[in-house]
Design a protein around this motif. Structure first.
Motif, PDB file in Angstrom:
ATOM      1  N   PHE A 173       0.844  -1.198   0.000  1.00 47.86           N
ATOM      2  CA  PHE A 173       0.000   0.000   0.000  1.00 47.86           C
ATOM      3  C   PHE A 173       0.881   1.250   0.000  1.00 47.86           C
ATOM      4  N   ASP A 174       1.938   1.232   0.820  1.00 48.46           N
ATOM      5  CA  ASP A 174       2.881   2.360   0.861  1.00 48.46           C
ATOM      6  C   ASP A 174       3.504   2.576  -0.507  1.00 48.46           C
ATOM      7  N   GLU A 175       3.910   1.463  -1.104  1.00 48.22           N
ATOM      8  CA  GLU A 175       4.567   1.518  -2.413  1.00 48.22           C
ATOM      9  C   GLU A 175       3.620   2.098  -3.471  1.00 48.22           C
ATOM     10  N   THR A 176       2.353   1.631  -3.439  1.00 56.62           N
ATOM     11  CA  THR A 176       1.359   2.125  -4.401  1.00 56.62           C
ATOM     12  C   THR A 176       1.153   3.624  -4.207  1.00 56.62           C
ATOM     13  N   GLU A 177       1.041   4.021  -2.951  1.00 56.01           N
ATOM     14  CA  GLU A 177       0.850   5.442  -2.621  1.00 56.01           C
ATOM     15  C   GLU A 177       2.010   6.274  -3.183  1.00 56.01           C
ATOM     16  N   ARG A 178       3.236   5.743  -3.012  1.00 59.27           N
ATOM     17  CA  ARG A 178       4.436   6.450  -3.481  1.00 59.27           C
ATOM     18  C   ARG A 178       4.418   6.593  -5.003  1.00 59.27           C
ATOM     19  N   ILE A 179       4.058   5.500  -5.688  1.00 60.43           N
ATOM     20  CA  ILE A 179       4.032   5.554  -7.158  1.00 60.43           C
ATOM     21  C   ILE A 179       2.937   6.515  -7.624  1.00 60.43           C
ATOM     22  N   LEU A 180       1.776   6.446  -6.948  1.00 64.69           N
ATOM     23  CA  LEU A 180       0.673   7.356  -7.307  1.00 64.69           C
ATOM     24  C   LEU A 180       1.114   8.810  -7.213  1.00 64.69           C
ATOM     25  N   ARG A 181       1.755   9.131  -6.096  1.00 66.73           N
ATOM     26  CA  ARG A 181       2.222  10.511  -5.888  1.00 66.73           C
ATOM     27  C   ARG A 181       3.239  10.902  -6.965  1.00 66.73           C
ATOM     28  N   ALA A 182       4.154   9.966  -7.258  1.00 61.73           N
ATOM     29  CA  ALA A 182       5.190  10.249  -8.260  1.00 61.73           C
ATOM     30  C   ALA A 182       4.556  10.504  -9.623  1.00 61.73           C
ATOM     31  N   GLN A 183       3.558   9.680  -9.982  1.00 64.30           N
ATOM     32  CA  GLN A 183       2.927   9.846 -11.301  1.00 64.30           C
ATOM     33  C   GLN A 183       2.097  11.123 -11.354  1.00 64.30           C
ATOM     34  N   ILE A 184       1.432  11.445 -10.232  1.00 64.00           N
ATOM     35  CA  ILE A 184       0.647  12.694 -10.193  1.00 64.00           C
ATOM     36  C   ILE A 184       1.580  13.901 -10.313  1.00 64.00           C
ATOM     37  N   ALA A 185       2.738  13.809  -9.621  1.00 62.29           N
ATOM     38  CA  ALA A 185       3.717  14.899  -9.685  1.00 62.29           C
ATOM     39  C   ALA A 185       4.226  15.101 -11.110  1.00 62.29           C
ATOM     40  N   ARG A 186       4.179  14.015 -11.911  1.00 59.23           N
ATOM     41  CA  ARG A 186       4.643  14.109 -13.306  1.00 59.23           C
ATOM     42  C   ARG A 186       3.489  14.376 -14.266  1.00 59.23           C
ATOM     43  N   PHE A 202      -4.301   4.337 -14.943  1.00 61.26           N
ATOM     44  CA  PHE A 202      -3.667   3.572 -13.870  1.00 61.26           C
ATOM     45  C   PHE A 202      -2.562   2.636 -14.371  1.00 61.26           C
ATOM     46  N   ILE A 203      -2.447   2.480 -15.694  1.00 65.72           N
ATOM     47  CA  ILE A 203      -1.409   1.580 -16.228  1.00 65.72           C
ATOM     48  C   ILE A 203      -0.009   2.020 -15.775  1.00 65.72           C
ATOM     49  N   PRO A 204       0.316   3.341 -15.850  1.00 68.19           N
ATOM     50  CA  PRO A 204       1.657   3.753 -15.381  1.00 68.19           C
ATOM     51  C   PRO A 204       1.877   3.538 -13.879  1.00 68.19           C
ATOM     52  N   VAL A 205       0.800   3.267 -13.155  1.00 69.51           N
ATOM     53  CA  VAL A 205       0.953   2.958 -11.723  1.00 69.51           C
ATOM     54  C   VAL A 205       1.181   1.456 -11.563  1.00 69.51           C
ATOM     55  N   LEU A 206       0.413   0.677 -12.320  1.00 66.41           N
ATOM     56  CA  LEU A 206       0.473  -0.782 -12.160  1.00 66.41           C
ATOM     57  C   LEU A 206       1.778  -1.386 -12.667  1.00 66.41           C
ATOM     58  N   VAL A 207       2.303  -0.847 -13.773  1.00 62.61           N
ATOM     59  CA  VAL A 207       3.531  -1.429 -14.349  1.00 62.61           C
ATOM     60  C   VAL A 207       4.706  -1.353 -13.352  1.00 62.61           C
ATOM     61  N   PRO A 208       5.036  -0.132 -12.839  1.00 69.40           N
ATOM     62  CA  PRO A 208       6.142  -0.110 -11.849  1.00 69.40           C
ATOM     63  C   PRO A 208       5.828  -0.901 -10.593  1.00 69.40           C
ATOM     64  N   LEU A 209       4.537  -0.948 -10.217  1.00 66.77           N
ATOM     65  CA  LEU A 209       4.161  -1.698  -9.007  1.00 66.77           C
ATOM     66  C   LEU A 209       4.481  -3.182  -9.190  1.00 66.77           C
ATOM     67  N   PHE A 210       4.147  -3.729 -10.364  1.00 61.31           N
ATOM     68  CA  PHE A 210       4.443  -5.147 -10.625  1.00 61.31           C
ATOM     69  C   PHE A 210       5.941  -5.403 -10.623  1.00 61.31           C
ATOM     70  N   VAL A 211       6.692  -4.484 -11.224  1.00 55.87           N
ATOM     71  CA  VAL A 211       8.153  -4.641 -11.264  1.00 55.87           C
ATOM     72  C   VAL A 211       8.698  -4.678  -9.836  1.00 55.87           C
ATOM     73  N   ILE A 212       8.205  -3.743  -9.004  1.00 51.24           N
ATOM     74  CA  ILE A 212       8.665  -3.667  -7.609  1.00 51.24           C
ATOM     75  C   ILE A 212       8.289  -4.934  -6.846  1.00 51.24           C
ATOM     76  N   VAL A 213       7.066  -5.420  -7.080  1.00 54.29           N
ATOM     77  CA  VAL A 213       6.605  -6.624  -6.376  1.00 54.29           C
ATOM     78  C   VAL A 213       7.526  -7.803  -6.699  1.00 54.29           C
ATOM     79  N   PHE A 214       7.858  -7.980  -7.979  1.00 53.55           N
ATOM     80  CA  PHE A 214       8.734  -9.101  -8.349  1.00 53.55           C
ATOM     81  C   PHE A 214      10.138  -8.935  -7.765  1.00 53.55           C
TER      82      PHE A 214
END
Lengths: 268, 275
Positions: A173-186, A202-214
C-alpha cells in the motif's frame, strides 16, 4: 489521493487482551463457524446478534470499533454493488418502478440481507487478522491443514505464503501510494474522465508496481534463504501452539450462538 | 585455508547467467577472525556479488570459496555456512518476514530448530544488542527506516553468527539511522565479531581494520585505512568519493599546516589546528 490511508486490511494490532491470547486455531475455527452462521441464517434478530457480538469482541480485544470498521472500507463498493443487484433484480411485490428498473419488497429485504451478510463477513474475518499476528495465523493454519499433508497438500508452504502476503499488505500500500504521488507529480490525471480513461491512467501505476513486487519477492526469497529457511521440516516455534481451557470455552460459546440462531430459524 | 580464516577465496570468478562479462574475476581474499573488512568500490564493481558468494547465496563459476571451513559449492554445506555467516541487505523492508518485531527476530533460530525457550532468550538478547527491546511487540510496518535496519541486524545476530556481512546496510538510512547502525557495528566488533562491510561511503569505514577496493570484479587495492587515504589521487579511477574531512586534510598537508603523516580524524585535526 487519500484513499489508501487508514486501511486496516490484513493488519495486526498487538494488544494484551483475552481475544489476542486465544489460540489461533480457536480463532480460525470460530470465524469459520461465524461465517457459516452468517450465511445460513435469515432471521432478522441474527443480524442484531452479529452486531452485538462485534461490539463485544471489540471490547474484549481492546481494539476500537472505529479501527474494526476501517477494515471494511475497501469492500464498501462490493457491498453496495451486491445489495444493488439484489435490490433491482429480485422479483416480487413492486414498490417502485422506473423504466426497466423496479424495486420489490422482496428485493429490499434481500439487498439488506446480502449487504449485511457481506459486511459482517468482512468484519469478522478482519477481526481474525487484527487480533492474530500473521505468524500465529500461519502456525494455526498449518496445524489445521496438517492432516491433509498425507494427501500431498503443502500445508507449511500455503501457511508461509499467507504470512508473507499479509506481512506485505502495508508495504505494498505504501509503495502504491508512493508511485501514485510520483505519477501525479509528473502530470498523471487519475481522478478525472470516464471509467475507461481512468483505468487506462492507472497503467503507469500498475507497471512499476508489478516490477517492484517481483523485485521484492526475489530479495525476500534471498533474505529468507540467508536466514536458513528451507521449508517446514526441522523448524521449531518460539511460541508453540497450546490449546487452553479458554479456547474451549470461546469456541463453545461461538458454536452455541450459531446453533441458537439455526434453531431459531428452523422454528421460525 | 588458514586456521584463523573465516572466509577464504582462491581464484574465484563469477558470471551471472546471460552476462557477457564476469562480475567477479580471479579473486583471492582471506578474511580472518575478528577483522572488520570494508569492501569498497563503485557500483558494479562486484561488492554485492562477493558478499553473496561468502554466504553461499551465489556459487563461484570458477575457483574455490571456503566459508567457516566449508566449501560453498557443496549444497549440503549451505545450511551450516548460513548459520555461521549472517547477512544484512540494503533494503530492510525486503528482509523482514514477520509482522511483529520479536517474531521476525525469531525466524532465523526457528529455522535452525532451536528450542522455544532458547529462542525467546536469543530474541531478547538480540533485541537488546540493537536497542529495540522496547519494540518487542511492535508491528514491523510501524518502525522507522533506521529501526527496521536495526531489526534486520537483530535477525542476523539471532543466528549467533561468527561473521556478519552487511551489504550497503546503511544506504537507505538517514544520518541518525546510519550512526545508530555504525554504533552497533562498533560494539559487535569490540566483542570480537568478524565484520564484512560493503559500502561506498568512506566516512562509514573509519573503524575498519582493513579496506579492500574492488574494481571490475577484481581487487584493485587492499590495506589499512590510513594508507587508503594516502591514495586519494586514485579515488576517481576507483569510483570512490573523497570524504570532505580527507579533502580538507589533504589541502592542509599541501600547505604544510599539517604534517604528512597526520591521520584524517576530527580529533587529530583539532589538535593540530587548535593546540
Amino acid at each position: 489521493m487519500k484513499f489508501l490511508n487508514h486501511l486496516t486490511l490484513g493488519q495486526y494490532v498487538p494488544a494484551n487482551s483475552f481475544v489476542h491470547q486465544l489460540d489461533p486455531r480457536c480463532k480460525i475455527l470460530s470465524v469459520i463457524a461465524l461465517l457459516a452462521g452468517i450465511f445460513l441464517m435469515v432471521h432478522p434478530a441474527a443480524f442484531f446478534a452479529w452486531g452485538g457480538l462485534l461490539l463485544l469482541l471489540s471490547r474484549f480485544s481492546r481494539i476500537s470499533f472505529k479501527v474494526v470498521l476501517q477494515g471494511a472500507r475497501p469492500v464498501v463498493l462490493l457491498v453496495v454493488f451486491t445489495a444493488g443487484i439484489h435490490l433491482f433484480l429480485t422479483k416480487g411485490t413492486v414498490l417502485w418502478e422506473w423504466g426497466f428498473l423496479s424495486v420489490t419488497r422482496e428485493g429490499v429485504t434481500m439487498a439488506l440481507r446480502m449487504g449485511l451478510r457481506l459486511f459482517f463477513l468482512v468484519l469478522f474475518a478482519g477481526f481474525l487478522t487484527l487480533t492474530t499476528s500473521p505468524m500465529e495465523l500461519s502456525d494455526g493454519l498449518e496445524s489445521l491443514f496438517r492432516p491433509f499433508e498425507r494427501f500431498g497438500f503443502p500445508a507449511h508452504e500455503m501457511a508461509m505464503m499467507m504470512t508473507i502476503a499479509l506481512r506485505f499488505i502495508p508495504t505494498l500500500f505504501d509503495e502504491t501510494e508512493r508511485i501514485l504521488r510520483a505519477q501525479i507529480a509528473r502530470g498523471a490525471d487519475l481522478e478525472h474522465g470516464g471509467l475507461f480513461r481512468r483505468m487506462k491512467a492507472f497503467i503507469p501505476v500498475l507497471v512499476p508496481l508489478f516490477v517492484i513486487v517481483f523485485q521484492r519477492a526475489e530479495d525476500l526469497a534471498l533474505a529468507m534463504e540467508a536466514r536458513c529457511y528451507r521449508g517446514g521440516s526441522g523448524r521449531t516455534r518460539m511460541n508453540p501452539l497450546a490449546w487452553k481451557k479458554s479456547d474451549t470455552f470461546a469456541i463453545a460459546g461461538v458454536i452455541a450462538i450459531v446453533a441458537f440462531f439455526v434453531l431459531l430459524d428452523l422454528k421460525g | 585455508m588458514e586456521p584463523e580464516a573465516v572466509c577464504a577465496l582462491r581464484d574465484v570468478s563469477f558470471t551471472y547467467p546471460g552476462a557477457a562479462a564476469p562480475a567477479i574475476q580471479g579473486l583471492d581474499l582471506t578474511i580472518r577472525r575478528g577483522e572488520w573488512v570494508a569492501l569498497v568500490g563503485a557500483n558494479g564493481s562486484g561488492k554485492s556479488t562477493l558478499a553473496k558468494i561468502l554466504n553461499a547465496l551465489l556459487i563461484p563459476t570458477r575457483g574455490d570459496c571456503f566459508s567457516c571451513g566449508y566449501r560453498t559449492d557443496r549444497e549440503e554445506h549451505h545450511w551450516a555456512i548460513r548459520s555461521r555467516i549472517s547477512m544484512v541487505f540494503q533494503n530492510p523492508d525486503n528482509q523482514i518476514v514477520a509482522s511483529v518485531v520479536e517474531e521476525d527476530v525469531a525466524f532465523g533460530p526457528e529455522n535452525l530448530g532451536v528450542s522455544p525457550g532458547r529462542i525467546r532468550e536469543i530474541v531478547r538478547e538480540s533485541l537488546c544488542q540493537v536497542g529495540l527491546e522496547e519494540k518487542r511487540r511492535t508491528p514491523t510496518y510501524a518502525l522507522s527506516g533506521g529501526q527496521k535496519q536495526r531489526l534486520a541486524i537483530a535477525g542476523a545476530l539471532a543466528m549467533r553468527p561468527e561473521c556478519l556481512v552487511l551489504d550497503e546496510a546503511t544506504a537507505m538510512l538517514d544520518p541518525q539511522g546510519r550512526e545508530d547502525v555504525l554504533k552497533i557495528l562498533r560494539e559487535l566488533h569490540s566483542k570480537g565479531m568478524t565484520l564484512v562491510q560493503i559500502t561506498h561511503r568512506l566516512e562509514e569505514i573509519l573503524d575498519a581494520t582493513r579496506v579492500v577496493v574492488l574494481r571490475n570484479g577484481q581487487i584493485e587495492w587492499e590495506g589499512e585505512l590510513p594508507e587508503l587515504f594516502e591514495r586519494v589521487d586514485r579515488f576517481p579511477e576507483w569510483g570512490l568519493e573523497i570524504p570532505p574531512l580527507v579533502r580538507l586534510t589533504g589541502l592542509l598537508k599541501k600547505r604544510k599546516v599539517l604534517p604528512a603523516s597526520c591521520l584524517p580524524s576530527v580529533k587529530e585535526l583539532l589538535e593540530h589546528l587548535c593546540p
